[in-house]
Design a protein around this motif. Sequence first.
Motif, short mmCIF file in Angstrom:
data_model
loop_
_atom_site.label_atom_id
_atom_site.label_comp_id
_atom_site.label_asym_id
_atom_site.label_seq_id
_atom_site.Cartn_x
_atom_site.Cartn_y
_atom_site.Cartn_z
N LEU A 1 9.99 -11.02 23.76
CA LEU A 1 10.69 -9.36 24.38
C LEU A 1 10.21 -8.54 23.18
O LEU A 1 9.71 -7.28 23.29
CB LEU A 1 12.12 -9.17 24.98
N HIS A 2 10.53 -8.82 22.21
CA HIS A 2 10.71 -8.43 20.60
C HIS A 2 8.55 -8.08 20.65
O HIS A 2 8.34 -6.98 20.27
CB HIS A 2 10.59 -9.53 19.43
N LYS A 3 7.77 -8.62 21.23
CA LYS A 3 7.05 -8.45 21.28
C LYS A 3 5.88 -7.71 21.66
O LYS A 3 5.65 -7.49 21.21
CB LYS A 3 5.99 -10.28 21.50
N VAL A 4 6.85 -7.77 23.05
CA VAL A 4 5.98 -6.66 24.02
C VAL A 4 6.73 -4.91 23.45
O VAL A 4 6.01 -3.73 23.96
CB VAL A 4 6.44 -6.51 25.90
N LEU A 5 7.81 -5.35 23.12
CA LEU A 5 8.35 -4.37 22.85
C LEU A 5 7.63 -3.30 21.94
O LEU A 5 8.11 -2.14 21.05
CB LEU A 5 10.15 -3.93 22.11
N GLN A 6 7.12 -3.45 20.69
CA GLN A 6 6.21 -3.51 19.65
C GLN A 6 5.50 -2.74 20.33
O GLN A 6 4.88 -1.87 19.67
CB GLN A 6 5.85 -4.87 18.70
N VAL A 7 5.22 -2.59 21.66
CA VAL A 7 3.95 -1.70 21.80
C VAL A 7 4.75 -0.68 22.98
O VAL A 7 3.61 0.76 23.09
CB VAL A 7 2.77 -3.00 22.79
N THR A 8 5.49 -0.59 23.02
CA THR A 8 6.52 0.65 24.23
C THR A 8 7.40 0.91 24.10
O THR A 8 7.20 2.67 23.04
CB THR A 8 6.25 -0.53 25.71
N PHE A 9 8.18 0.61 22.77
CA PHE A 9 9.92 1.23 22.50
C PHE A 9 10.47 0.21 21.31
O PHE A 9 10.49 0.21 21.32
CB PHE A 9 10.36 1.60 23.08
N PRO A 10 9.42 0.00 20.08
CA PRO A 10 9.86 -0.52 19.21
C PRO A 10 11.15 -0.45 18.71
O PRO A 10 12.27 -1.29 17.96
CB PRO A 10 8.52 -1.20 18.32
N GLU A 11 11.15 0.94 18.45
CA GLU A 11 12.14 1.39 17.76
C GLU A 11 14.23 1.69 18.56
O GLU A 11 14.56 1.80 17.90
CB GLU A 11 12.06 3.12 17.77
#
Length: 400
Positions: free
Chosen positions: A146-156
Amino acid sequence: MRAVFGIDVSKASSEVAIVINGEKVHGYSITNDVIGFSRLLEDLKTVHNPEIVFEATGVYSRRLQAFLEDNDYAYTRLNPLAAKKQLDSLRVRKTDKIDAEKLAQSQFVLNRKPTYIQEEVYQELRDLSRFYQNLTEDIVRTKNRLHKVLQVTFPEIETLLSAPTGEQYWNLVMSFPSKDYVLALNASELENSVRLSTSKRISDKRVSNLTENLQDLAKQSYCAVKKTSPIIEEVRYDAEELLRLSNRRQAVLDDMVALAQPLPEYDILLSIPGIAETTATSTIGELGDIRRFQSANQINAFIGIDLRHYESGNFLAKEHITKRGNPYARKILFKCIHNMASASHTNPCHIAEFYAKRKRQSQATSTKPHTIAAMHRLIRTIHYLITHNKQYDYHSTQSQ
């Protein structure tokens, strides 16, 4: 007449060697199912007080063990390492048939005692403990995804709450996998989504603050993919999976607590500062009935923190733990020491004090040697308290 059944257990079948008064009289192969066990039972019934020896082979030997217990037969279950050491000198060639025969023949020399059969509750706790550990590993892996894909979509969004974990966080990620889903709603709609993200009561002020922070994070975020990207669905899937795994793990823990609560050692373990219900139930599950150990050193060997000593001539090797025992129990007790050290500010404990003292005295940068030494002291304490049916009392440790 003394009859010994040596059984070499494999995945789907087992080799049986029947040795009477030191001489092999019969040998055959059986399947590890009702048909095979029925044939073994017929032979067991033909002799008085048969001795049964087999090597523990993880999940494969569980069915044989259950069959023997269901039919009230005592057995000797050997640790694989112990079996290897005992049989290596006797082996010329190694096959399953030979192993079964040597297991039986060596019984006439070694006269091994029958394995201590624990109450069923301890086996159930162990199975639940392993299930709990597996779920924990699945949660860790899914968090990393989840952390990995969130860096692409919405890391904030990972900074919205105090920690990027838990029911509320995962529900928010499912609702807002990218900034577009935040900016598409007005303040009132966002507040409603935030309020529904948790099953706990949440104040209006808290809802308002989270809504404002979420809007600010969305405005500063830059999404690397479009709203129709499959990565958006992957974010939602991982968050949903984390919520499911977390709820399942909690249900397993509740089952463990329900099984462990009637046992006297449960309250004894909880009386030790730094040990909560998760650690207490997992410790019972992995160590089983601690009363079967005659000393704390046996528990050390069981979990693999006994020291490996090597000396030859003028050479003396540095001592290390063997790591040959139960890795799950070793991991649980290792973490337990650090929990006790953290809790020592409000709940004093002689083990935490010993850990802190060894840490101050040592020049080593790693805390592992101090933790291992403290684990040994914790094991001694647990073994004494349970075998004497006493609860932990910090003041009594100071008077000794």
